[in-house]
Design a protein around this motif. Sequence first.
Motif, PDB file in Angstrom:
ATOM      1  N   THR A  96       3.855  58.160 -25.065  1.00 35.68           N
ATOM      2  CA  THR A  96       5.089  57.520 -25.533  1.00 35.68           C
ATOM      3  C   THR A  96       4.880  56.010 -25.649  1.00 35.68           C
ATOM      4  N   SER A  97       5.812  55.352 -26.328  1.00 37.24           N
ATOM      5  CA  SER A  97       5.746  53.900 -26.577  1.00 37.24           C
ATOM      6  C   SER A  97       4.431  53.498 -27.235  1.00 37.24           C
ATOM      7  N   ASN A  98       3.820  54.405 -27.985  1.00 37.14           N
ATOM      8  CA  ASN A  98       2.635  54.119 -28.793  1.00 37.14           C
ATOM      9  C   ASN A  98       3.035  54.395 -30.237  1.00 37.14           C
ATOM     10  N   LYS A  99       2.749  53.430 -31.116  1.00 33.51           N
ATOM     11  CA  LYS A  99       3.258  53.559 -32.486  1.00 33.51           C
ATOM     12  C   LYS A  99       2.115  53.677 -33.489  1.00 33.51           C
ATOM     13  N   VAL A 100       2.177  54.697 -34.321  1.00 30.94           N
ATOM     14  CA  VAL A 100       1.166  54.826 -35.377  1.00 30.94           C
ATOM     15  C   VAL A 100       1.509  53.843 -36.498  1.00 30.94           C
ATOM     16  N   THR A 101       0.461  53.141 -36.978  1.00 32.69           N
ATOM     17  CA  THR A 101       0.705  52.156 -38.043  1.00 32.69           C
ATOM     18  C   THR A 101      -0.021  52.515 -39.337  1.00 32.69           C
ATOM     19  N   GLY A 102      -0.877  53.544 -39.304  1.00 39.64           N
ATOM     20  CA  GLY A 102      -1.554  53.928 -40.542  1.00 39.64           C
ATOM     21  C   GLY A 102      -2.531  55.062 -40.310  1.00 39.64           C
ATOM     22  N   LEU A 103      -3.076  55.564 -41.420  1.00 42.05           N
ATOM     23  CA  LEU A 103      -4.032  56.677 -41.349  1.00 42.05           C
ATOM     24  C   LEU A 103      -5.450  56.137 -41.526  1.00 42.05           C
ATOM     25  N   LEU A 126      24.214  58.515 -37.958  1.00 41.92           N
ATOM     26  CA  LEU A 126      24.195  59.345 -36.748  1.00 41.92           C
ATOM     27  C   LEU A 126      22.783  59.424 -36.169  1.00 41.92           C
ATOM     28  N   ASN A 127      21.832  58.743 -36.848  1.00 40.26           N
ATOM     29  CA  ASN A 127      20.425  58.928 -36.483  1.00 40.26           C
ATOM     30  C   ASN A 127      19.979  58.081 -35.301  1.00 40.26           C
ATOM     31  N   HIS A 128      18.936  58.546 -34.606  1.00 37.29           N
ATOM     32  CA  HIS A 128      18.353  57.743 -33.517  1.00 37.29           C
ATOM     33  C   HIS A 128      17.601  56.570 -34.143  1.00 37.29           C
ATOM     34  N   LYS A 129      17.403  55.513 -33.355  1.00 37.38           N
ATOM     35  CA  LYS A 129      16.914  54.269 -33.956  1.00 37.38           C
ATOM     36  C   LYS A 129      15.475  54.348 -34.484  1.00 37.38           C
ATOM     37  N   GLY A 130      14.719  55.377 -34.068  1.00 33.70           N
ATOM     38  CA  GLY A 130      13.329  55.488 -34.537  1.00 33.70           C
ATOM     39  C   GLY A 130      13.193  56.185 -35.885  1.00 33.70           C
ATOM     40  N   ALA A 131      14.328  56.604 -36.487  1.00 30.49           N
ATOM     41  CA  ALA A 131      14.258  57.335 -37.771  1.00 30.49           C
ATOM     42  C   ALA A 131      14.159  56.329 -38.914  1.00 30.49           C
ATOM     43  N   THR A 132      12.969  55.732 -39.066  1.00 36.74           N
ATOM     44  CA  THR A 132      12.839  54.606 -39.991  1.00 36.74           C
ATOM     45  C   THR A 132      11.883  54.865 -41.159  1.00 36.74           C
ATOM     46  N   GLY A 133      11.393  56.090 -41.294  1.00 41.20           N
ATOM     47  CA  GLY A 133      10.569  56.425 -42.468  1.00 41.20           C
ATOM     48  C   GLY A 133       9.219  55.721 -42.502  1.00 41.20           C
ATOM     49  N   ASP A 134       8.616  55.467 -41.326  1.00 40.81           N
ATOM     50  CA  ASP A 134       7.346  54.719 -41.266  1.00 40.81           C
ATOM     51  C   ASP A 134       6.228  55.372 -42.080  1.00 40.81           C
ATOM     52  N   ALA A 135       6.227  56.706 -42.122  1.00 36.74           N
ATOM     53  CA  ALA A 135       5.054  57.410 -42.672  1.00 36.74           C
ATOM     54  C   ALA A 135       4.924  57.295 -44.187  1.00 36.74           C
ATOM     55  N   PHE A 136       6.025  56.985 -44.872  1.00 33.40           N
ATOM     56  CA  PHE A 136       5.963  57.037 -46.337  1.00 33.40           C
ATOM     57  C   PHE A 136       4.936  56.067 -46.904  1.00 33.40           C
ATOM     58  N   SER A 137       4.864  54.853 -46.335  1.00 32.42           N
ATOM     59  CA  SER A 137       3.926  53.869 -46.895  1.00 32.42           C
ATOM     60  C   SER A 137       2.479  54.298 -46.635  1.00 32.42           C
ATOM     61  N   TRP A 138       2.199  54.944 -45.485  1.00 36.94           N
ATOM     62  CA  TRP A 138       0.811  55.373 -45.226  1.00 36.94           C
ATOM     63  C   TRP A 138       0.412  56.452 -46.221  1.00 36.94           C
ATOM     64  N   VAL A 139       1.360  57.368 -46.473  1.00 34.35           N
ATOM     65  CA  VAL A 139       1.036  58.505 -47.338  1.00 34.35           C
ATOM     66  C   VAL A 139       0.894  58.034 -48.785  1.00 34.35           C
ATOM     67  N   ALA A 151      -0.062  55.144 -49.669  1.00 34.10           N
ATOM     68  CA  ALA A 151      -1.294  54.343 -49.753  1.00 34.10           C
ATOM     69  C   ALA A 151      -2.528  55.212 -50.001  1.00 34.10           C
ATOM     70  N   ILE A 152      -2.471  56.490 -49.620  1.00 39.19           N
ATOM     71  CA  ILE A 152      -3.648  57.350 -49.861  1.00 39.19           C
ATOM     72  C   ILE A 152      -3.406  58.306 -51.035  1.00 39.19           C
ATOM     73  N   GLY A 153      -2.394  57.994 -51.844  1.00 40.48           N
ATOM     74  CA  GLY A 153      -2.159  58.784 -53.064  1.00 40.48           C
ATOM     75  C   GLY A 153      -1.266  59.994 -52.856  1.00 40.48           C
ATOM     76  N   GLY A 154      -0.626  60.091 -51.685  1.00 33.22           N
ATOM     77  CA  GLY A 154       0.278  61.219 -51.415  1.00 33.22           C
ATOM     78  C   GLY A 154       1.559  61.089 -52.231  1.00 33.22           C
ATOM     79  N   SER A 155       2.247  62.215 -52.375  1.00 32.30           N
ATOM     80  CA  SER A 155       3.409  62.248 -53.256  1.00 32.30           C
ATOM     81  C   SER A 155       4.711  62.372 -52.456  1.00 32.30           C
ATOM     82  N   MET A 156       5.771  61.772 -52.988  1.00 25.16           N
ATOM     83  CA  MET A 156       7.100  61.842 -52.356  1.00 25.16           C
ATOM     84  C   MET A 156       8.039  62.634 -53.267  1.00 25.16           C
ATOM     85  N   ILE A 157       9.042  63.225 -52.668  1.00 27.57           N
ATOM     86  CA  ILE A 157       9.957  64.019 -53.479  1.00 27.57           C
ATOM     87  C   ILE A 157      11.402  63.808 -53.019  1.00 27.57           C
ATOM     88  N   GLN A 158      12.296  63.656 -53.985  1.00 29.78           N
ATOM     89  CA  GLN A 158      13.758  63.658 -53.780  1.00 29.78           C
ATOM     90  C   GLN A 158      14.254  62.695 -52.699  1.00 29.78           C
TER      91      GLN A 158
END
Length: 583
Positions: free
Chosen positions: A285-292, A346-359, A361-368
């Motif tokens: 806990t209290s460890n934050k992923v910043t990228g892949l 209504l969300n907890h404060k950690g629901a910030t969408g961090d992963a989208f920029s990492w994905v 950055a490696i050519g991953g796709s987002m939807i809707q």
Amino acid sequence: MKTKLSATWIVIASILMLIAITACTVRDNTVGTTMRDGVWEGTGEGRGGTILVRITVTNNTITDAKVISQSESSFAQAALNEVLDNAIGRTDYLSLDTDGVTGATLTSTGVIDALNMAIATSKGEKTEEEKIYADGYCDIVVIGAGGAGLCAAVEAASKGYNVTVIEKQGIVGGNTNYSTGGINAAETSVQKNLGIEDSKDLFFDDTMKGGHYLNDPVLVRSFVDNGPLTIDWLISLGADLSDIGLMGGSSAKRTHRPQGGTAIGPHLMKVLKEASESENVEIRTSNKVTGLIMEGERVCGVKVENRDGSTYQLKAKAVVIATGGFGANIEMVTKYCPQLKGFPTLNHKGATGDAFSWVEAIGGSMIQLEQIQIHPTAEYVNHILITEAVRGNGAILVNAGGKRFVDEMQTRDVVSDAILSQTGNMAFLIFDDQVRKSLAAIETYYNQGVLKEAQTIEELAEKAGLPTDVLTATMVRYTKMQQNGCDEDFGRSATALTAPLNVPPYYSVCVTPAIHHTMGGIKVDKDMHVLRIDNTVVPGLYAAGEVTGGLHGANRLGGNGVGDIVVNGKIAGRNAAEEISAN
Ligand SMILES: Cc1cc2nc3c(=O)[nH]c(=O)nc-3n(C[C@H](O)[C@H](O)[C@H](O)COP(=O)(O)OP(=O)(O)OC[C@H]3O[C@@H](n4cnc5c(N)ncnc54)[C@H](O)[C@@H]3O)c2cc1C
């Protein structure tokens, strides 16, 4: 503003100093298993933020326990005091099971963590705060210790792999901690035992219809087909899913929850935490992923920030992203859905969408990403979610004029729109004692002080500020229609006309729509592989839970959120394990 900020920083600085002091004390003293005499401090994360406690130890016994600082709600004060009382006279660690307070799980967890940290310090044992990680390796990294993450971790670890979960918050559970209603699944062993008729095809149709047919049908089919096995798996891990309720947009009772309708989230997290422990899953806990980290085309680990801000790399053969949604990132919410500007979340404060920029950055796709759900019934002042199961068990909605205005069991988007077109963008949930007794979650709302209670409808109208004559007429008419099994006014289905609402005391709670669930996200296939823009698979990378998009389409049905994380979390964990066993 400046004074307030300074005060906040002083509190934060004091907490950090105290943590540093306790950490130093540990290093300077002899390590032992009994508590040493003295005054010791510890911190934990509650619902409202950091809780700092101080204990006094004499002869290996806690003789005094105090909260020094905290920001919990007024309801939680009683829970805090109860846990502190439980601590007096103790000679060892406390546990959530025996020392926690029902209905205040997050506060209980926070204060128990704080007390246990103080106890650990008094024993001279290494505290979580001292653990600073260096570069390392494991078989599978899971990012995020919510429901999806721990399902993936438990499943992968059960196949014999060593799994590390990285969680940026001080506690596990994310939004899963807050989920109340239950888990949707059809043709389950529990439904069969209770004689409930349902089918996977009906569930598929409800989900597609609820999502306005914007859902990916392949994901929906896999979700529906894997539901019964996943329910049995959770039961085998110790989950109580023996009660089944009805949620909006569902044609049959299929929302699995603990006996008496207790909130699903805290129960599920407790079961998954215990299963993680028995499978030797490491949770940081209290460890934050910043990228892949990439090796050619393949994902081979994550970059992580330690709790002290230093960084390290954790290499792995596969990575599962389970970081949840972005409902607490108001900037991102309004970027994709400008009309939600100003809405509470209504969300907890950690629901910030961090992963989208990492994905990305490696050519991953987002939807809707523009598909964001608002939940119709957030309590007006404190924005506490009032679960749809309250309506499912019989409650009705009236406007400030005391009149019904919608079929309360319609999907969330329909009910939210209906509330937003009433005066003040608000409505009142009205129910009786029979409904209260049918759903344990209502006890929590009662204890939180958000319900108005009255012996008669007239008194309730007065307390809620509604016109007495109109509310009385509404209730008389509803009871009659319920008894006749036909809602002539708004077409609420006969199955959903659950209670006559004529057993005092009566209750009301004022509600308004709030940001609830982000339905869009990382594009995945049915095996939870992350997909590139050309729909090819990113080797070594999986995603599951609210961070993904496509399953719910334009509107998630109540009970399909937790259904998604357990079914697809497990699938992601299994496939990550299978991929590395094949390589
Ligand atoms: C109030 C509320 C009530 C709900 N009730 C229901 C219900 O009754 N039924 C239903 O079906 N659905 C419900 N939902 C929706 C459902 O709870 C969520 O969709 C689901 O729990 C999400 O689970 P998850 O594991 O994907 O994400 P989460 O449970 O949010 O977990 C994600 C975790 O990832 C962590 N994380 C994020 N970024 C990072 C990072 N960079 N590094 C490390 N960790 C990170 C977060 O801190 C978090 O702990 C509810 C949601 C809310 C907000």
